[in-house]
Motif scaffolding. Structure first.
Motif, PDB file in Angstrom:
ATOM      1  N   MET A   1       0.837  -1.197   0.000  1.00 43.35           N
ATOM      2  CA  MET A   1       0.000   0.000   0.000  1.00 43.35           C
ATOM      3  C   MET A   1       0.871   1.245   0.000  1.00 43.35           C
ATOM      4  SD  MET A   1      -2.884   1.259   2.757  1.00 43.35           S
ATOM      5  CE  MET A   1      -4.044  -0.015   2.252  1.00 43.35           C
ATOM      6  N   ALA A   2       0.497   2.235  -0.810  1.00 44.94           N
ATOM      7  CA  ALA A   2       1.274   3.471  -0.906  1.00 44.94           C
ATOM      8  C   ALA A   2       1.320   4.176   0.444  1.00 44.94           C
ATOM      9  CB  ALA A   2       0.662   4.387  -1.952  1.00 44.94           C
ATOM     10  N   GLN A   3       2.440   4.827   0.715  1.00 43.78           N
ATOM     11  CA  GLN A   3       2.630   5.474   2.009  1.00 43.78           C
ATOM     12  C   GLN A   3       3.437   6.758   1.869  1.00 43.78           C
ATOM     13  OE1 GLN A   3       3.781   2.784   5.048  1.00 43.78           O
ATOM     14  NE2 GLN A   3       4.137   4.361   6.581  1.00 43.78           N
ATOM     15  N   TRP A   4       2.930   7.815   2.519  1.00 47.39           N
ATOM     16  CA  TRP A   4       3.704   9.049   2.626  1.00 47.39           C
ATOM     17  C   TRP A   4       4.786   8.817   3.671  1.00 47.39           C
ATOM     18  CZ3 TRP A   4       2.984  12.779  -0.857  1.00 47.39           C
ATOM     19  CH2 TRP A   4       1.745  12.877  -1.506  1.00 47.39           C
ATOM     20  N   ILE A   5       6.062   8.938   3.264  1.00 48.43           N
ATOM     21  CA  ILE A   5       7.142   8.520   4.158  1.00 48.43           C
ATOM     22  C   ILE A   5       8.042   9.659   4.619  1.00 48.43           C
ATOM     23  CG2 ILE A   5       7.197   6.171   3.222  1.00 48.43           C
ATOM     24  CD1 ILE A   5       9.680   7.020   1.608  1.00 48.43           C
ATOM     25  N   VAL A   6       8.051  10.771   3.924  1.00 51.24           N
ATOM     26  CA  VAL A   6       8.961  11.869   4.285  1.00 51.24           C
ATOM     27  C   VAL A   6       8.231  13.192   4.171  1.00 51.24           C
ATOM     28  CG1 VAL A   6      11.039  13.143   3.622  1.00 51.24           C
ATOM     29  CG2 VAL A   6      11.070  10.656   3.588  1.00 51.24           C
ATOM     30  N   HIS A   7       8.483  14.070   5.134  1.00 55.90           N
ATOM     31  CA  HIS A   7       7.996  15.454   5.073  1.00 55.90           C
ATOM     32  C   HIS A   7       9.119  16.352   5.550  1.00 55.90           C
ATOM     33  CE1 HIS A   7       5.616  18.855   7.220  1.00 55.90           C
ATOM     34  NE2 HIS A   7       6.067  19.256   6.048  1.00 55.90           N
ATOM     35  N   THR A   8       9.593  17.228   4.686  1.00 62.45           N
ATOM     36  CA  THR A   8      10.638  18.184   5.057  1.00 62.45           C
ATOM     37  C   THR A   8      10.176  19.593   4.715  1.00 62.45           C
ATOM     38  OG1 THR A   8      11.806  18.222   2.937  1.00 62.45           O
ATOM     39  CG2 THR A   8      12.375  16.462   4.467  1.00 62.45           C
ATOM     40  N   ASP A   9      10.766  20.565   5.390  1.00 65.74           N
ATOM     41  CA  ASP A   9      10.513  21.970   5.119  1.00 65.74           C
ATOM     42  C   ASP A   9      11.836  22.655   4.792  1.00 65.74           C
ATOM     43  OD1 ASP A   9       7.612  22.522   5.530  1.00 65.74           O
ATOM     44  OD2 ASP A   9       8.045  21.625   7.486  1.00 65.74           O
TER      45      ASP A   9
END
Length: 385
Positions: A1-9
């Motif tokens: 299943m697709a997954q959001w794995i990284v969030h950077t600013d």
């Protein structure tokens, strides 16, 4: 299943920019930021993102002192970029003073040098909000908003890179409605167009906006359009969204529909084997609702960054700029998470102590949690908007 794995600013705060990947780098060009100066013909800004290091850098142009500034495109938004033989080609777009542009520029990723190309043939009118993609040796440009005529377009042009010649194609069947800010995705010998902003009256903007969610397909072999019949529940019509191809599926993300005043952050997939639409339920932290972002595929992962999003507290009497915020974040959607990725996410979710892990693995996990290990851009980014 697709997954959001990284969030950077901490990346470039940009809206309506354009981006492509070359090797393990993502190049982003232009766009605007609320409060910026887009009246003068400043050279376009260029940024590069290292996929391996999760780090943004600003590019400096190395054009020699004897080269005319006209070889560098002016700062713009609503343009397109494509890759051919490791060169990036930029076409179209506009700024607030000069309007739209129809010159063609190439950017050499090995030397960081711009070149003003001189194609022949039937050049397209200066346009923004169009789409562009490459199949074989040709770039195909469709739709957009024609600056000179102040009207939407439903024309299809092809540029052959071998002889640098433009051709206006002459499809006869099921030509799509005039539109801008749609997406066009190449799949084999076909181009799939979805969404965009149209006007019910025809090519002229009268304020009667509508957002079609019918899929259109252009076959380059016979230069004709068709309307494939799809089952399932398609996405709500929208503009300024993103569409990427992965594993014979088209994935549509985010966008905006003005008639219902709604931004989106959903993901819908079209299976090109069965032509069935399904809403994709992704794990992980879903990005906020937005439009005018960029999405670039690299391997199994979609890199999404920038765009504009509605503020949590809206001012009913405020301007559009007051009720929207420009974004400088980056998110990664993994369509096929590996065992390593799943283990990393388990460590994050279960808050397992990582001090015993190798330093490189700890760095990757920390990058998934926050941007604490992501070096900020080496420039003073505009924070207005």
């Amino acid at each position: 299943m697709a997954q959001w794995i990284v969030h950077t600013d901490g990346g470039p705060r940009r809206v309506n920019h354009a981006a492509v990947n070359v090797g393990d780098l993502i190049y982003s060009f232009g766009g605007y930021c609320t409060g910026g100066d887009y009246e003068r013909k400043n050279p376009i800004d260029s940024f590069v993102f290292s996929i391996g290091r999760l780090k943004w850098s600003k590019l400096s142009h190395s054009n020699g002192p004897n080269e005319c500034p006209r070889h560098i495109p002016f700062q713009r938004y609503g343009h397109s970029v494509v890759v051919y033989n490791d060169k990036i080609y930029l076409w179209g777009g506009r700024n607030d003073t000069s309007g739209a542009d129809n010159k063609l520029y190439s950017f050499d990723t090995k030397t960081n040098r711009w070149t003003l190309e001189t194609p022949t043939g039937q050049l397209p009118d200066a346009t923004d909000g169009h789409s562009a993609c490459v199949i074989g040796h040709r770039m195909y440009v469709f739709g957009g908003f024609i600056d000179l005529l102040q009207s939407y377009s439903n024309l299809t042009f092809a540029l052959d890179f071998r002889d640098m010649k433009w051709t206006l194609l002459d499809p006869r069947k099921q030509i799509p409605h005039w539109r801008d800010f749609h997406t066009a995705t190449p799949v084999g010998d076909q181009i799939f167009v979805f969404g965009g902003r149209s006007d019910r009256s025809g090519p002229w903007y009268t304020g009667q906006e509508f957002y079609c969610n019918e899929l259109k397909m252009f076959d380059i072999r016979n230069s004709d359009w068709t309307s494939p019949k799809a089952t399932g529940t398609p996405p709500i019509g929208r503009r300024s969204h993103s569409t990427v191809l992965y594993d014979n599926h088209l994935s549509v993300f985010a966008g905006f529909n003005h008639t219902i005043d709604t931004h989106f952050n959903d993901v819908h997939q079209l299976d090109l084997s069965t032509f069935e639409w399904k809403k994709l339920h992704c794990k992980g932290k879903v990005p906020c609702k937005r439009r005018r972002q960029c999405c670039v595929m690299h391997g199994d992962r979609m890199f999404m960054f920038g765009g504009t999003s509605p503020r949590e507290k809206q001012n009913p009497g405020g301007s559009i700029g007051e009720n929207l915020i420009d974004l400088a974040d980056l998110h990664i959607l993994d369509f096929d998470p590996s065992l390593k990725t799943m283990c990393q996410m388990s460590i994050i979710n279960e808050r397992i102590d990582t001090t015993c892990l190798p330093k490189t693995l700890r760095w990757e996990i920390n990058a998934m949690i926050s941007n604490s290990d992501i070096t900020p851009l080496p420039y003073e980014a505009t924070q207005q908007g």
